[in-house]
Design an enzyme around this catalytic site. Structure first.
Site, PDB file in Angstrom:
ATOM      1  N   ILE A  19      45.630  42.722  38.855  1.00 21.96           N
ATOM      2  CA  ILE A  19      45.232  44.129  38.752  1.00 21.96           C
ATOM      3  C   ILE A  19      46.201  45.029  39.519  1.00 21.96           C
ATOM      4  O   ILE A  19      46.563  46.109  39.048  1.00 21.96           O
ATOM      5  CB  ILE A  19      43.786  44.300  39.288  1.00 21.96           C
ATOM      6  CG1 ILE A  19      42.793  43.545  38.390  1.00 21.96           C
ATOM      7  CG2 ILE A  19      43.403  45.780  39.379  1.00 21.96           C
ATOM      8  CD1 ILE A  19      41.384  43.419  38.966  1.00 21.96           C
ATOM      9  N   VAL A  56      57.307  46.167  49.763  1.00 20.81           N
ATOM     10  CA  VAL A  56      57.008  46.074  51.198  1.00 20.81           C
ATOM     11  C   VAL A  56      56.054  44.884  51.353  1.00 20.81           C
ATOM     12  O   VAL A  56      54.838  45.041  51.290  1.00 20.81           O
ATOM     13  CB  VAL A  56      56.386  47.372  51.749  1.00 20.81           C
ATOM     14  CG1 VAL A  56      55.982  47.203  53.209  1.00 20.81           C
ATOM     15  CG2 VAL A  56      57.357  48.544  51.613  1.00 20.81           C
ATOM     16  N   TYR A 145      32.226  36.554  49.111  1.00 27.28           N
ATOM     17  CA  TYR A 145      32.810  37.571  48.223  1.00 27.28           C
ATOM     18  C   TYR A 145      31.812  38.701  47.983  1.00 27.28           C
ATOM     19  O   TYR A 145      32.144  39.887  48.130  1.00 27.28           O
ATOM     20  CB  TYR A 145      33.219  36.924  46.893  1.00 27.28           C
ATOM     21  CG  TYR A 145      34.009  37.831  45.980  1.00 27.28           C
ATOM     22  CD1 TYR A 145      35.328  38.162  46.264  1.00 27.28           C
ATOM     23  CD2 TYR A 145      33.441  38.364  44.822  1.00 27.28           C
ATOM     24  CE1 TYR A 145      36.069  38.990  45.424  1.00 27.28           C
ATOM     25  CE2 TYR A 145      34.167  39.199  43.976  1.00 27.28           C
ATOM     26  CZ  TYR A 145      35.487  39.505  44.280  1.00 27.28           C
ATOM     27  OH  TYR A 145      36.209  40.332  43.449  1.00 27.28           O
ATOM     28  N   LYS A 149      32.385  42.464  49.348  1.00 24.96           N
ATOM     29  CA  LYS A 149      32.620  43.509  48.337  1.00 24.96           C
ATOM     30  C   LYS A 149      31.554  44.607  48.450  1.00 24.96           C
ATOM     31  O   LYS A 149      31.856  45.779  48.225  1.00 24.96           O
ATOM     32  CB  LYS A 149      32.692  42.904  46.935  1.00 24.96           C
ATOM     33  CG  LYS A 149      33.973  42.099  46.699  1.00 24.96           C
ATOM     34  CD  LYS A 149      35.228  42.980  46.758  1.00 24.96           C
ATOM     35  CE  LYS A 149      36.493  42.249  46.418  1.00 24.96           C
ATOM     36  NZ  LYS A 149      37.693  43.114  46.399  1.00 24.96           N
ATOM     37  N   THR A 180      43.088  37.413  35.351  1.00 36.95           N
ATOM     38  CA  THR A 180      44.128  37.274  36.378  1.00 36.95           C
ATOM     39  C   THR A 180      44.029  35.866  36.961  1.00 36.95           C
ATOM     40  O   THR A 180      43.094  35.121  36.660  1.00 36.95           O
ATOM     41  CB  THR A 180      43.912  38.273  37.529  1.00 36.95           C
ATOM     42  OG1 THR A 180      42.723  37.886  38.229  1.00 36.95           O
ATOM     43  CG2 THR A 180      43.771  39.703  37.055  1.00 36.95           C
ATOM     44  N   ASP A 181      44.957  35.551  37.889  1.00 35.67           N
ATOM     45  CA  ASP A 181      44.905  34.245  38.572  1.00 35.67           C
ATOM     46  C   ASP A 181      43.565  34.083  39.283  1.00 35.67           C
ATOM     47  O   ASP A 181      43.017  32.988  39.354  1.00 35.67           O
ATOM     48  CB  ASP A 181      46.015  34.149  39.629  1.00 35.67           C
ATOM     49  CG  ASP A 181      47.393  34.127  38.992  1.00 35.67           C
ATOM     50  OD1 ASP A 181      47.462  33.983  37.752  1.00 35.67           O
ATOM     51  OD2 ASP A 181      48.389  34.268  39.737  1.00 35.67           O
TER      52      ASP A 181
HETATM   53  N1  LIG Z   1      40.069  39.230  38.512  1.00 35.27           N
HETATM   54  C1  LIG Z   1      38.808  39.619  38.515  1.00 35.27           C
HETATM   55  O1  LIG Z   1      37.989  39.140  37.721  1.00 35.27           O
HETATM   56  C2  LIG Z   1      38.352  40.689  39.474  1.00 35.27           C
HETATM   57  C3  LIG Z   1      37.128  41.318  39.225  1.00 35.27           C
HETATM   58  C4  LIG Z   1      36.683  42.301  40.094  1.00 35.27           C
HETATM   59  C5  LIG Z   1      37.448  42.660  41.181  1.00 35.27           C
HETATM   60  N2  LIG Z   1      38.632  42.039  41.410  1.00 35.27           N
HETATM   61  C6  LIG Z   1      39.383  42.452  42.598  1.00 35.27           C
HETATM   62  O2  LIG Z   1      40.642  42.946  42.200  1.00 35.27           O
HETATM   63  C7  LIG Z   1      41.584  42.795  43.257  1.00 35.27           C
HETATM   64  C8  LIG Z   1      42.836  42.140  42.703  1.00 35.27           C
HETATM   65  O3  LIG Z   1      42.474  40.871  42.221  1.00 35.27           O
HETATM   66  P1  LIG Z   1      43.249  40.121  41.033  1.00 35.27           P
HETATM   67  O4  LIG Z   1      42.230  39.610  40.111  1.00 35.27           O
HETATM   68  O5  LIG Z   1      44.370  40.966  40.526  1.00 35.27           O
HETATM   69  O6  LIG Z   1      43.767  38.884  41.871  1.00 35.27           O
HETATM   70  P2  LIG Z   1      45.143  38.086  41.887  1.00 35.27           P
HETATM   71  O7  LIG Z   1      44.824  36.842  42.631  1.00 35.27           O
HETATM   72  O8  LIG Z   1      45.723  38.004  40.512  1.00 35.27           O
HETATM   73  O9  LIG Z   1      46.076  39.030  42.742  1.00 35.27           O
HETATM   74  C9  LIG Z   1      45.779  39.310  44.083  1.00 35.27           C
HETATM   75  C10 LIG Z   1      47.090  39.503  44.817  1.00 35.27           C
HETATM   76  O10 LIG Z   1      46.783  39.866  46.153  1.00 35.27           O
HETATM   77  C11 LIG Z   1      47.662  39.188  47.013  1.00 35.27           C
HETATM   78  N3  LIG Z   1      47.042  39.105  48.325  1.00 35.27           N
HETATM   79  C12 LIG Z   1      46.003  38.325  48.740  1.00 35.27           C
HETATM   80  N4  LIG Z   1      45.740  38.561  50.036  1.00 35.27           N
HETATM   81  C13 LIG Z   1      46.623  39.513  50.449  1.00 35.27           C
HETATM   82  C14 LIG Z   1      46.843  40.175  51.680  1.00 35.27           C
HETATM   83  N5  LIG Z   1      46.129  39.891  52.764  1.00 35.27           N
HETATM   84  N6  LIG Z   1      47.831  41.097  51.738  1.00 35.27           N
HETATM   85  C15 LIG Z   1      48.588  41.382  50.661  1.00 35.27           C
HETATM   86  N7  LIG Z   1      48.425  40.778  49.473  1.00 35.27           N
HETATM   87  C16 LIG Z   1      47.452  39.861  49.367  1.00 35.27           C
HETATM   88  C17 LIG Z   1      47.885  37.838  46.365  1.00 35.27           C
HETATM   89  O11 LIG Z   1      49.087  37.230  46.802  1.00 35.27           O
HETATM   90  C18 LIG Z   1      47.922  38.213  44.876  1.00 35.27           C
HETATM   91  O12 LIG Z   1      49.230  38.492  44.406  1.00 35.27           O
HETATM   92  C19 LIG Z   1      40.866  41.983  44.337  1.00 35.27           C
HETATM   93  O13 LIG Z   1      40.405  42.838  45.360  1.00 35.27           O
HETATM   94  C20 LIG Z   1      39.702  41.369  43.583  1.00 35.27           C
HETATM   95  O14 LIG Z   1      38.621  41.060  44.421  1.00 35.27           O
HETATM   96  C21 LIG Z   1      39.104  41.068  40.586  1.00 35.27           C
END
Ligand SMILES: NC(=O)c1ccc[n+]([C@@H]2O[C@H](COP(=O)([O-])OP(=O)(O)OC[C@H]3O[C@@H](n4cnc5c(N)ncnc54)[C@H](O)[C@@H]3O)[C@@H](O)[C@H]2O)c1
Length: 254
Positions: A19, A56, A145, A149, A180-181
């Site tokens: 995301i 960064v 989680y 959240k 996503t992953d």
């Molecule tokens: N994928 C879903 O289904 C989903 C649904 C609802 C909310 N979200 C939220 O969306 C956000 C992004 O998730 P995503 O699905 O893109 O996950 P993702 O795992 O694809 O990407 C998350 C990224 O964050 C980085 N990361 C983790 N901890 C970090 C830190 N302390 N500092 C900097 N970078 C860090 C990871 O290296 C990774 O590249 C998260 O907050 C997640 O909780 C995801």
């Protein structure tokens, strides 16, 4: 083009993939200057190179000053997007609970603490929190989680109600499954609850930009979440019984 973000100085944490990368791409396409943060330096650099931004790398909690410098002294939009999908129950390791608090909640608090003095002084700033539908509802099989959240949502709500008359805009993005992953790592609970209605990361970015254009706090990339949230508030026991049926279905499927 959304006027509010043209030429804006934008930071997106956790933007090496998923995301965050979609948000960074969209802000860049709208004409913003973007800092791409991720713990994984290689992934941050790859996305930054693709969109003409600046990488960064590092822990999202620690990067506001470096990001501000990289953007020439000011941050206009801060996307607190990095998150960890900490599963488990009350019995999850203390380290899992601590990491969830740190990344999903305290990183937002620390960023706001670093950003607010300047934003309040000039009467303008935009804080975007990637929460989750789990922050409005609750995700089965994932106590750390869900709890953190809810904390992220509460903090975004608090920021918005405290500073909206002083020019601070806050958006809370609350999607269900996004391809996503992280979704791939949610296992059988994610397969049951999230994957059937999963959307793409760019759909989340589109929903945010609609929300920015309408100056709306709550961003629901899955519009049906509004109905679930209303049902939870209107009749908590009925909602819990329905969620417990889902829990039992998951236990049988496991
Ligand atoms: N994928 C879903 O289904 C989903 C649904 C609802 C909310 N979200 C939220 O969306 C956000 C992004 O998730 P995503 O699905 O893109 O996950 P993702 O795992 O694809 O990407 C998350 C990224 O964050 C980085 N990361 C983790 N901890 C970090 C830190 N302390 N500092 C900097 N970078 C860090 C990871 O290296 C990774 O590249 C998260 O907050 C997640 O909780 C995801």
């Amino acid at each position: 083009m959304v006027e509010a973000v043209q030429d804006a100085a934008v930071v997106v944490t956790g933007a090496g993939g998923g995301i965050g990368a979609a948000l960074a791409r969209r802000f860049a396409a709208e004409g913003a200057r973007v800092v791409v943060n991720d713990l994984d330096a290689g992934r941050a650099e790859a996305v930054a190179a693709e969109i003409g931004g600046v990488a960064v790398p590092g822990d999202a909690s620690t990067i506001v000053e470096r990001a501000r410098e990289a953007l020439g002294g000011a941050v206009d939009v801060y996307c607190a997007n990095a998150g960890v999908a900490s599963g488990g129950s009350e019995a999850a390791d203390a380290a899992v609970w601590a990491e969830a608090w740190d990344v999903n909640v305290m990183a937002h608090v620390r960023a706001a603490h670093a950003l607010l003095p300047h934003w309040l002084e000039r009467g303008r700033g935009r804080f975007v929190s990637t929460v989750s539908a789990a922050g409005l509802l609750t995700m089965i099989g994932a106590a750390p989680y869900s709890v953190t959240k809810h904390g992220a949502y509460a903090f975004a709500e608090w920021l918005s109600l405290t500073y909206r008359h002083r020019g601070i805009q806050v958006h809370a993005i609350c999607p269900q499954g996004v391809r996503t992953d992280m979704l791939d790592a949610t296992g059988s609970a994610g397969d049951l609850v999230l994957k059937p209605t999963a959307i793409d990361p760019q759909d989340v970015a589109d929903a945010l930009f609609e929300g920015i254009a309408e100056d709306r706090f709550l961003i629901l990339p899955h519009p049906e979440v509004a109905g679930y949230y209303q049902a939870r508030a209107a009749d908590p026991d009925r909602w819990l019984t329905n969620m417990n049926h889902l829990q039992q279905k998951w236990e049988t499927a496991e």
